[in-house]
Design a protein around this motif. Sequence first.
Motif, PDB file in Angstrom:
ATOM      1  N   UNK C 283       0.711  -1.103  -0.103  1.00 22.83           N
ATOM      2  CA  UNK C 283       0.096  -0.199   0.069  1.00 22.83           C
ATOM      3  C   UNK C 283       0.805   1.369  -0.019  1.00 22.83           C
ATOM      4  N   UNK C 284       1.982   1.226   0.489  1.00 25.07           N
ATOM      5  CA  UNK C 284       2.550   2.418   0.783  1.00 25.07           C
ATOM      6  C   UNK C 284       3.164   2.713  -0.669  1.00 25.07           C
ATOM      7  N   UNK C 285       4.082   1.946  -1.248  1.00 24.89           N
ATOM      8  CA  UNK C 285       4.427   2.263  -2.488  1.00 24.89           C
ATOM      9  C   UNK C 285       3.238   2.472  -3.498  1.00 24.89           C
ATOM     10  N   UNK C 286       2.379   1.786  -3.525  1.00 25.07           N
ATOM     11  CA  UNK C 286       1.323   2.042  -4.468  1.00 25.07           C
ATOM     12  C   UNK C 286       0.550   3.327  -4.374  1.00 25.07           C
ATOM     13  N   UNK C 287       0.540   3.976  -3.162  1.00 29.10           N
ATOM     14  CA  UNK C 287       0.230   4.888  -3.053  1.00 29.10           C
ATOM     15  C   UNK C 287       1.185   6.012  -3.525  1.00 29.10           C
ATOM     16  N   UNK C 288       2.248   5.770  -3.425  1.00 28.16           N
ATOM     17  CA  UNK C 288       3.341   7.073  -4.033  1.00 28.16           C
ATOM     18  C   UNK C 288       3.147   6.813  -5.542  1.00 28.16           C
ATOM     19  N   UNK C 289       3.117   5.832  -5.913  1.00 27.47           N
ATOM     20  CA  UNK C 289       3.004   5.360  -7.184  1.00 27.47           C
ATOM     21  C   UNK C 289       1.916   6.146  -7.944  1.00 27.47           C
ATOM     22  N   UNK C 290       0.710   5.888  -7.253  1.00 22.41           N
ATOM     23  CA  UNK C 290      -0.510   6.645  -7.938  1.00 22.41           C
ATOM     24  C   UNK C 290      -0.197   7.968  -7.903  1.00 22.41           C
ATOM     25  N   UNK C 291       0.350   8.563  -6.698  1.00 24.99           N
ATOM     26  CA  UNK C 291       0.165  10.212  -6.440  1.00 24.99           C
ATOM     27  C   UNK C 291       1.142  10.744  -7.655  1.00 24.99           C
ATOM     28  N   UNK C 292       2.291  10.277  -7.768  1.00 22.11           N
ATOM     29  CA  UNK C 292       3.086  10.579  -8.715  1.00 22.11           C
ATOM     30  C   UNK C 292       4.193   9.622  -9.344  1.00 22.11           C
ATOM     31  N   UNK C 293       3.729   9.118 -10.397  1.00 24.69           N
ATOM     32  CA  UNK C 293       4.699   7.955 -10.862  1.00 24.69           C
ATOM     33  C   UNK C 293       5.772   8.488 -11.588  1.00 24.69           C
ATOM     34  N   UNK C 294       5.643   9.870 -12.014  1.00 25.84           N
ATOM     35  CA  UNK C 294       6.754  10.446 -12.719  1.00 25.84           C
ATOM     36  C   UNK C 294       8.146  10.638 -11.917  1.00 25.84           C
ATOM     37  N   UNK C 295       7.818  10.727 -10.298  1.00 29.51           N
ATOM     38  CA  UNK C 295       8.890  10.803  -9.580  1.00 29.51           C
ATOM     39  C   UNK C 295       9.734   9.384  -9.487  1.00 29.51           C
ATOM     40  N   UNK C 296       8.967   8.331  -9.495  1.00 31.14           N
ATOM     41  CA  UNK C 296       9.520   7.181  -9.395  1.00 31.14           C
ATOM     42  C   UNK C 296      10.218   6.470 -10.860  1.00 31.14           C
ATOM     43  N   UNK C 297       9.574   6.821 -11.837  1.00 33.24           N
ATOM     44  CA  UNK C 297       9.896   6.176 -13.080  1.00 33.24           C
ATOM     45  C   UNK C 297       9.521   7.591 -14.314  1.00 33.24           C
ATOM     46  N   UNK C 298      10.484   8.519 -14.071  1.00 36.66           N
ATOM     47  CA  UNK C 298      10.362   9.568 -14.787  1.00 36.66           C
ATOM     48  C   UNK C 298      10.090   9.446 -16.236  1.00 36.66           C
ATOM     49  N   UNK C 299       9.028   9.751 -16.952  1.00 37.24           N
ATOM     50  CA  UNK C 299       8.817   9.679 -18.257  1.00 37.24           C
ATOM     51  C   UNK C 299       7.890   8.567 -18.838  1.00 37.24           C
ATOM     52  N   UNK C 300       7.308   7.830 -17.502  1.00 34.65           N
ATOM     53  CA  UNK C 300       6.284   6.825 -17.958  1.00 34.65           C
ATOM     54  C   UNK C 300       5.141   7.621 -18.417  1.00 34.65           C
ATOM     55  N   UNK C 301       4.137   6.792 -19.145  1.00 36.99           N
ATOM     56  CA  UNK C 301       3.194   7.501 -19.531  1.00 36.99           C
ATOM     57  C   UNK C 301       1.866   7.600 -18.652  1.00 36.99           C
ATOM     58  N   UNK C 302       2.193   7.403 -17.229  1.00 35.37           N
ATOM     59  CA  UNK C 302       0.918   7.538 -16.332  1.00 35.37           C
ATOM     60  C   UNK C 302       1.281   9.101 -15.760  1.00 35.37           C
ATOM     61  N   UNK C 303       0.273   9.758 -15.742  1.00 31.33           N
ATOM     62  CA  UNK C 303       0.173  10.896 -15.132  1.00 31.33           C
ATOM     63  C   UNK C 303       0.164  10.808 -13.652  1.00 31.33           C
ATOM     64  N   UNK C 304       0.537  12.130 -13.051  1.00 32.00           N
ATOM     65  CA  UNK C 304       0.544  12.256 -11.535  1.00 32.00           C
ATOM     66  C   UNK C 304      -0.993  12.414 -11.517  1.00 32.00           C
ATOM     67  N   UNK C 305      -1.377  12.035 -10.073  1.00 33.10           N
ATOM     68  CA  UNK C 305      -2.725  12.274  -9.614  1.00 33.10           C
ATOM     69  C   UNK C 305      -2.886  13.120  -8.476  1.00 33.10           C
ATOM     70  N   UNK C 306      -3.570  14.336  -8.416  1.00 35.86           N
ATOM     71  CA  UNK C 306      -3.598  14.960  -7.136  1.00 35.86           C
ATOM     72  C   UNK C 306      -4.740  14.903  -6.408  1.00 35.86           C
ATOM     73  N   UNK C 307      -4.805  13.621  -5.905  1.00 32.70           N
ATOM     74  CA  UNK C 307      -6.161  13.048  -5.235  1.00 32.70           C
ATOM     75  C   UNK C 307      -5.929  13.758  -3.713  1.00 32.70           C
ATOM     76  N   UNK C 308      -7.145  14.015  -3.167  1.00 27.41           N
ATOM     77  CA  UNK C 308      -6.920  14.040  -1.896  1.00 27.41           C
ATOM     78  C   UNK C 308      -6.550  13.101  -0.989  1.00 27.41           C
TER      79      UNK C 308
END
Lengths: 209, 650, 323
Positions: C283-308
């Motif tokens: 859950x921790x990594x998944x959370x970080x991934x969903x929030x901003x995948x670009x920070x973990x895997x820059x250039x990946x086609x999944x955008x960041x999600x500014x979710x509450x």
Amino acid sequence: MTSDARIVDTNRPVAVDASWLPNHAFGHHSLMWWGTVGVMAIEGMAFALAVLMYVYVWTRLDAWPPDVLPPDLHFGTLNLAILVASLVPNAYAKRAAERYDLHGVRIGMSVCLVFGVAFIAVRALEFTALNVSWDTNAYGSAVYLLLGLHTTHLVTDVMDTAVLAVLMFTGPLEKSRFVDVSENALYWYFVVAAWVPIYVVIYWLPRWL
Amino acid sequence: MTVDTTAGALAPEPGGEASVAELLTPHARRFGGWADAPGVLGWISTIDHKRVGRRFIGTAFGFFVAGGVLAGLMRLQLSRPDSSLIGPDLYNQLFTVHGTSMMFVFAVPMMQAMAVYFVPLMVGARNIAFPRLIAYAYWVYLFGGLMLYSALVLNIGPDAGWFSYTPLAGPQYGVGKRSDFWAQLITFTEVSGLLVAVSVITTVFKLRAPGMTLNRMPLFVWALLVTSFMVVFALPSVMMVSTSLILDRLVGTHFFNPAEGGDALLWQHLFWFFGHPEVYMIFLPGLGFVSMIVPTFARRPVFGYVAIVLSLIATAFLAFGLWVHHMFATNVPELGKSFFTAASMVIAIPTATQLFCWIATLWTGRIVLRTPLLFVLGFFFILVLGGLTGIMLAAVPLDLQLHDTFFVVAHLHYVLIGGAVFPLFGAFYYWFPKVTGRMLDETLGRWNFWLFFVGFNVAFFPMHILGLQGMPRRVYTYAADTGWGPLNLVASLGAVVVVASVLVFVVNVARSCRMGVHAGANPWHASTLEWATDSPPPPGNFHPPLAVARREPLWERAGVSGFVEGLANDPPEALVTTLLDALPHHRLAFPTPTIWPLLAAIATSVLFISSIFTPWAVVWGSIPVAITLIAWFWPSRSETRKHVRLERVS
Amino acid sequence: MDEGSALSALVPAGPQAAHIHTLWLVMLAVCALVFAAILGALAIAMRRAPCGDETSEPDTSMIGNDEPAVRRAVTFGIAASAALLITLLVTSIVIERALAQLPLRDALHIRLTGHQWWWEATYDDAKAANVFTTANELHIPVGRPIVLTLEAEDVIHSFWVPNLHGKKDLVPGRTATIAFRADAAGTFRGQCAEFCGYQHANMALMVIAEPPERYERWAAAARTSAPQPLEPLAQRGQQVFLQSTCAMCHTIVGTPANGRRAPDLTHVASRLRIGAGTLHNDPVTLSAWIADPQRIKPGVHMPAHALPSADLQALVAYLGTLK
């Protein structure tokens, strides 16, 4: 004559006295021939590869040409005739050069240039009759590559010939310039000879394959 | 006054007092039309193959250092797992520009530059054939290399690998102009390379000293002759493929677009048809260096001259039949792959032949262990190891595991650095005295060698293991749990040692240029003609030129059979000889210095660079090119008058 | 959590990799021998030959004469090299044929499609209802041949699991196949082995070989649709998923989400890793991934999600139910 032009110092062992040798040569004895033949080898290889690219694309597709008509024959064949005919003044100019016949060279090259303008004009018409665009599909791209490559050679060859022809009228002239005319004629042969297989590939392979 | 032209008299005394120049008459000392104008004008207008050659060599070395800096950054990033020092965008540019730079802007140009400097001297010519073309080729090369590095500095450097596979480099996935800079760099360097090749071939065939039959030519000349033929037949392929890429990207052709009948593998076939011969174009000159160094430092002619020549030729032919071994992991037909395995193994035989001939030469000679020979010994170790991993990669099943891993990175560096760069450094130490008139320091040379040898092996040997452990190429980082960390750290430390060795070399060069021991014409007491003139050679090289009668003209009795008299210095005349037997045929007035090659190169560069941005540049950019070329060609009245006065109707 | 056997071509877990390993050993032995012989000859030459200096008189006595002993030695060297090369060539061909002779009866067929920077896998079956799709992690039964059909969506990729077989490229516009078999259970890691852009480095593939019964259980579960969430947090998470941009790219079978541009998430919670091997799946990594995948895997086609953060928590909880 500059004073050191023909120094032959017999106080040293003389292996060769070059002062009595001519200062130019025709054919494969001249450096210019080797340069010209080198360029012919390079460009010949480029043409061969362009043909191979065309054939490669053909092997990957079922219909040939794909989704379009083959190029219209009339302008291409007309140009083949003009190019082959241009070999006559070209050969004349080459032989005149090898006899140092300035008048003959001037006539030969001028007639060559008339043919040159003609086949460039017809080449422009060829481009309009290909029945395909370079961005239609890979077949169109290959056809334009082949025709474009040859056209580049036509244009540069005519330009080279024009510049050399003007020089033969205005001077300054020396015997080496006749060697240049001879080698330019050799290159003209090459550009015409290269057209024959490319003509067959562009205009006839789509009808045969 | 009679002059004894036996080897003893023409070779300088130990200590370098006597030189050939001492034997010449005062008239011939004037270099006439061979000399350049003084100052900046002379510098930009020179067509003396030695001046152009020196700057060509220096520029290529500069690009070698630049490419090495990029590699250093890569090694820094890879020294630890999960490193955030360099992100993927920059890293992809780094390895792309490193590879592109080393292959296109350092290796082949450097070998050609050495040919430009040394081939005319070795064959006894007064200048290289088509000297203005060589000057033009140099400027075009320089501008192309500068364009590549400018793109990198602006963060728009190519980033699809030095081989730029489609569709990654194509219009859909290769965004921006990055891959266009790559493709146009190819155009710059290939135009340059092709022109130099034609010039070298013509020089070797037509400008040899009288009596230097084909089987009396030095082996370096043979190596560069064969390499130049490879250039002529291989470079058109990369020209065609890079042009097709620009067309796909700029005007919408479909060569590599499978959706419209194109094929991603068409790229690979065309690229590797060039790419495999390319590495042999880098390797064969290295073998040529070894063939020159070994005899001098074994104090005997090389064993197996004919076998070595035939091996060079065989290697060149075979090199054109190997290219599919870069594509074993694709779905090209399996039976075809086996043919390429066989060819890739057979090509080892001519190389092995040369190795055995050199070992035999050393075995039966008298060893003089100086830095050039040290680098040759390093070549043996590293190249043989690299060649053997090449045999491993030639086997399809094994290649399927090792392809695109760090095993291949190790292999390619072992063969290229071992096979070309080590001999090149040996060549630098060997010929530095000829080019500058001073010796490089021998102690620093040994430091240079050992740091390079140890550092190289520490840097690259672990990569064989990393590849076997699953580390692919072209990755900007890797996870700690792959276990690749420790060996990567070792490799990075080795890279630091290599950097140190290059620094030692640069220091050695800088110091020796000012304070090195003066070298005479022939400090190594070698046998070939470049050592029969001053160090550095004067404009026009030989005053007057020599005629030879033996393969080792400075070692054998009556090796030099006399002088060539009767050539003018103003206009600068050279003797053109026949192809096979180098019989005198005619005199040729060479061109005089001119700035038109530089201006034409500038026009060409404008044409090439602007056509990255718009296809219409091909049309309007051609106009300045045409103008400069016409001005270049157009003869001057005064020069023509001089030539006419020297004419003799045959 | 079993994080896998050591990535290595030298630890074969199946017949294909084992054949190649055999070839490796043969070549290593022969090449080491040749290296020792050549460098040994060089070393002997350097020791035997007398020393001199630059002024030593060059020996030109052999010019114009034959050197028969030397010629014999060099000829022997060339002949020996040729003989060894032929041996290696024959060995290579023998191994190639062995690789081609993997029995394919009762093979499991999987269609693998390479994307920038993830793997899409569709398990084929004679019965259409048994076909299912997953991503980035393959389960295969031990002892049964696997036939992969390889295609690429965008650029060239390469399938490579060194413990099981050599690599095969996935080329757009072409279809390739590769066949292998795992003879030992384990978790084997694969890497994309053809440079494919920004995140080529982070395009791993997990291949989990398990006993046939365990495999069948996994496959049966993989064929099922995602269960409806029972807990309120997870229900809210499903709402977040369907109302955000997630559904534009991802599929969860059993919900309206059927995007085809990103990994199928129907059973994402059962996977060892996320982001094509980039992160462990918790859950921790998944959370970080969903929030901003670009920070973990820059250039990946999944955008960041500014979710509450409450929504993010719910989403992660929902995804955690997708076993």
